[in-house]
Enzyme design. Structure first.
Site, mmCIF file in Angstrom:
data_model
loop_
_atom_site.group_PDB
_atom_site.id
_atom_site.type_symbol
_atom_site.label_atom_id
_atom_site.label_comp_id
_atom_site.label_asym_id
_atom_site.label_seq_id
_atom_site.Cartn_x
_atom_site.Cartn_y
_atom_site.Cartn_z
ATOM 1 N N HIS A 103 -73.449 7.776 117.661
ATOM 2 C CA HIS A 103 -74.502 6.875 117.195
ATOM 3 C C HIS A 103 -74.341 5.434 117.677
ATOM 4 O O HIS A 103 -75.263 4.631 117.499
ATOM 5 C CB HIS A 103 -74.624 6.927 115.667
ATOM 6 C CG HIS A 103 -76.027 6.783 115.166
ATOM 7 N ND1 HIS A 103 -76.392 7.071 113.874
ATOM 8 C CD2 HIS A 103 -77.166 6.382 115.788
ATOM 9 C CE1 HIS A 103 -77.699 6.833 113.726
ATOM 10 N NE2 HIS A 103 -78.188 6.417 114.875
ATOM 11 N N ASP A 130 -79.721 9.193 108.297
ATOM 12 C CA ASP A 130 -78.261 9.220 108.436
ATOM 13 C C ASP A 130 -77.612 9.443 107.078
ATOM 14 O O ASP A 130 -78.188 9.081 106.044
ATOM 15 C CB ASP A 130 -77.814 7.847 108.989
ATOM 16 C CG ASP A 130 -76.511 7.885 109.758
ATOM 17 O OD1 ASP A 130 -75.559 8.524 109.296
ATOM 18 O OD2 ASP A 130 -76.458 7.245 110.823
ATOM 19 N N HIS A 132 -74.808 7.886 106.644
ATOM 20 C CA HIS A 132 -74.056 6.626 106.572
ATOM 21 C C HIS A 132 -74.971 5.452 106.912
ATOM 22 O O HIS A 132 -75.930 5.612 107.672
ATOM 23 C CB HIS A 132 -72.895 6.653 107.568
ATOM 24 C CG HIS A 132 -72.076 7.911 107.540
ATOM 25 N ND1 HIS A 132 -72.397 9.031 108.294
ATOM 26 C CD2 HIS A 132 -70.963 8.232 106.835
ATOM 27 C CE1 HIS A 132 -71.505 9.978 108.055
ATOM 28 N NE2 HIS A 132 -70.636 9.532 107.164
ATOM 29 N N ASP A 134 -73.947 2.879 108.649
ATOM 30 C CA ASP A 134 -73.545 2.403 109.985
ATOM 31 C C ASP A 134 -73.650 0.875 110.072
ATOM 32 O O ASP A 134 -74.140 0.311 111.052
ATOM 33 C CB ASP A 134 -74.397 3.068 111.086
ATOM 34 C CG ASP A 134 -74.127 4.556 111.213
ATOM 35 O OD1 ASP A 134 -73.161 5.049 110.599
ATOM 36 O OD2 ASP A 134 -74.890 5.240 111.930
ATOM 37 N N HIS A 147 -69.331 3.839 116.213
ATOM 38 C CA HIS A 147 -70.516 4.560 115.719
ATOM 39 C C HIS A 147 -70.779 4.274 114.233
ATOM 40 O O HIS A 147 -71.850 4.634 113.739
ATOM 41 C CB HIS A 147 -70.439 6.079 115.998
ATOM 42 C CG HIS A 147 -69.500 6.850 115.117
ATOM 43 N ND1 HIS A 147 -69.597 8.208 114.961
ATOM 44 C CD2 HIS A 147 -68.451 6.461 114.356
ATOM 45 C CE1 HIS A 147 -68.654 8.630 114.135
ATOM 46 N NE2 HIS A 147 -67.949 7.591 113.762
ATOM 47 N N ASP A 233 -79.570 10.663 113.142
ATOM 48 C CA ASP A 233 -78.182 11.142 113.116
ATOM 49 C C ASP A 233 -78.213 12.490 112.404
ATOM 50 O O ASP A 233 -78.689 12.585 111.262
ATOM 51 C CB ASP A 233 -77.326 10.124 112.350
ATOM 52 C CG ASP A 233 -75.842 10.454 112.364
ATOM 53 O OD1 ASP A 233 -75.494 11.644 112.293
ATOM 54 O OD2 ASP A 233 -75.046 9.502 112.426
ATOM 55 N N ASP A 235 -76.151 14.110 110.862
ATOM 56 C CA ASP A 235 -75.480 14.238 109.560
ATOM 57 C C ASP A 235 -76.383 13.805 108.402
ATOM 58 O O ASP A 235 -75.991 13.916 107.233
ATOM 59 C CB ASP A 235 -74.109 13.559 109.538
ATOM 60 C CG ASP A 235 -74.144 12.047 109.662
ATOM 61 O OD1 ASP A 235 -75.149 11.416 109.277
ATOM 62 O OD2 ASP A 235 -73.133 11.485 110.138
ATOM 63 N N GLU A 278 -75.091 12.409 117.400
ATOM 64 C CA GLU A 278 -73.990 12.970 116.610
ATOM 65 C C GLU A 278 -73.981 14.492 116.556
ATOM 66 O O GLU A 278 -73.256 15.076 115.748
ATOM 67 C CB GLU A 278 -73.942 12.379 115.193
ATOM 68 C CG GLU A 278 -73.682 10.865 115.162
ATOM 69 C CD GLU A 278 -72.240 10.456 115.506
ATOM 70 O OE1 GLU A 278 -71.337 11.309 115.432
ATOM 71 O OE2 GLU A 278 -72.042 9.271 115.879
HETATM 72 MN MN LIG Z 1 -74.970 7.353 112.166
#
Ligand SMILES: [Mn+2]
Length: 311
Positions: A103, A130, A132, A134, A147, A233, A235, A278
């Site tokens: 990412h 996402d 997260h 980030d 990332h 992303d 995830d 990712e």
């Molecule tokens: Mn990310």
């Protein structure tokens, strides 16, 4: 569903790297998406699709962090190349789809998109899907993995090499960003997100409001002059359905929620650029995460179950 006058050419840009990640393997992401026939799926929707192949960059040197950053020179090299590739696609009036890669690539991708928006007098809205936020910086990162820092870098908080890719610093404003699916935020990062006023729809928000209301909020205020960038992303998704990611976090978005999210973005008719990042084939099971990604991207580009009435 609103359509633009002529569907744009979709330009696939592979960025096979994992220099920004802690877990290796996202360098195989572009290949896995091609094996899953992403281009064919998009052509079946009526788009002209050009696969530009992969951009080039340095190998992963597998070094520890220096001053809070791992592989800063390599991350910079990949993002410089990606910035140029995305700028090129936008200059051709194509819609770039970046196939990551980790990412950290969003720094180059979104810097290019933001600059293009300024030149065309368009407003930018970034949807950041996402687990997260980030939003780490070198002071607060537990790992040094870049990332975990792209949103902070884009908002001007990061090393000069990564904050100054576009014609303006910061490349974007926190007010341009809507984050969805968030469920893992580091302690220092939590305070910084709050301090910077980032708009975050975390998993609790999605649980309580539902994906429909959440997306209505995230997409609120788009107009004819808005360029919508989706930074996806994988995830974001629950690891039960998307195991092939470097940093899986329990309690992610379900298959139906993800489909609704993609379809509501498609309905806006404002989608202008995409990062798909990712994907980690080394962690995947028979390429199912890549196949799921192709399925979701089809919805993002307008595939629907039924003919739907024009809004
Ligand atoms: Mn990310």
């Amino acid at each position: 569903m609103r359509h633009q006058a002529a569907p744009p050419t979709l330009e696939l840009i592979g960025a096979p790297t994992d220099v920004g990640a802690g877990v290796r393997g996202t360098s195989m992401g572009p290949a896995a998406l091609r094996v899953a026939d992403l281009d064919t799926a998009l052509r079946l929707l009526g788009f002209h699709v050009v696969d530009s192949g992969d951009i080039l960059g340095p190998l992963n040197p597998r070094q520890p962090p220096i001053n809070g950053y791992r592989h800063l020179a390599e991350v910079h090299a990949w993002n410089t190349a990606l910035f140029d590739a995305v700028r090129g696609a936008l200059a051709r009036n194509a819609l770039p789809i970046v196939l990551g890669g980790d990412h950290s690539l969003a720094i180059g991708s979104i810097s290019a998109v933001a600059q293009d928006c300024r030149q065309r007098g368009k407003r930018l809205r970034v949807l950041w899907l996402d687990a997260h936020t980030d939003f780490n910086t070198s002071d607060m990162t537990p790992t040094g993995n870049i990332h975990g820092m792209p949103v902070a870098c884009l908002c001007g908080h990061g090393p000069m090499e990564l904050t100054s890719l576009s014609d303006r610093q910061p490349a974007i404003d926190p007010a341009d960003v809507r984050q969805l699916g968030i469920r893992s935020v580091d302690e220092g990062e939590k305070q910084f997100v709050q301090q910077m006023g980032l708009t975050v729809y975390d998993m609790r928000h999605i649980d309580e409001m539902g994906m429909r209301a959440t997306m209505q909020q995230a997409l609120d205020g788009l107009d004819d002059d808005t360029h919508l960038h989706v930074s996806f992303d994988l995830d974001f998704l629950d690891p039960d359905i998307a195991p092939g990611v470097g940093t899986p976090v329990l309690g992610g978005v379900t298959y139906r929620e993800a489909q609704l999210c993609m379809e509501m973005i498609a309905d806006t008719g404002r989608l202008g650029s995409v990062d798909v990042v990712e994907l980690n084939p080394a962690r995947d099971v028979q390429n199912r995460t890549a196949l799921l990604t192709v399925d979701l991207l089809s919805s993002l580009f307008g595939k629907s179950t039924l003919v739907r009435p024009t809004l």
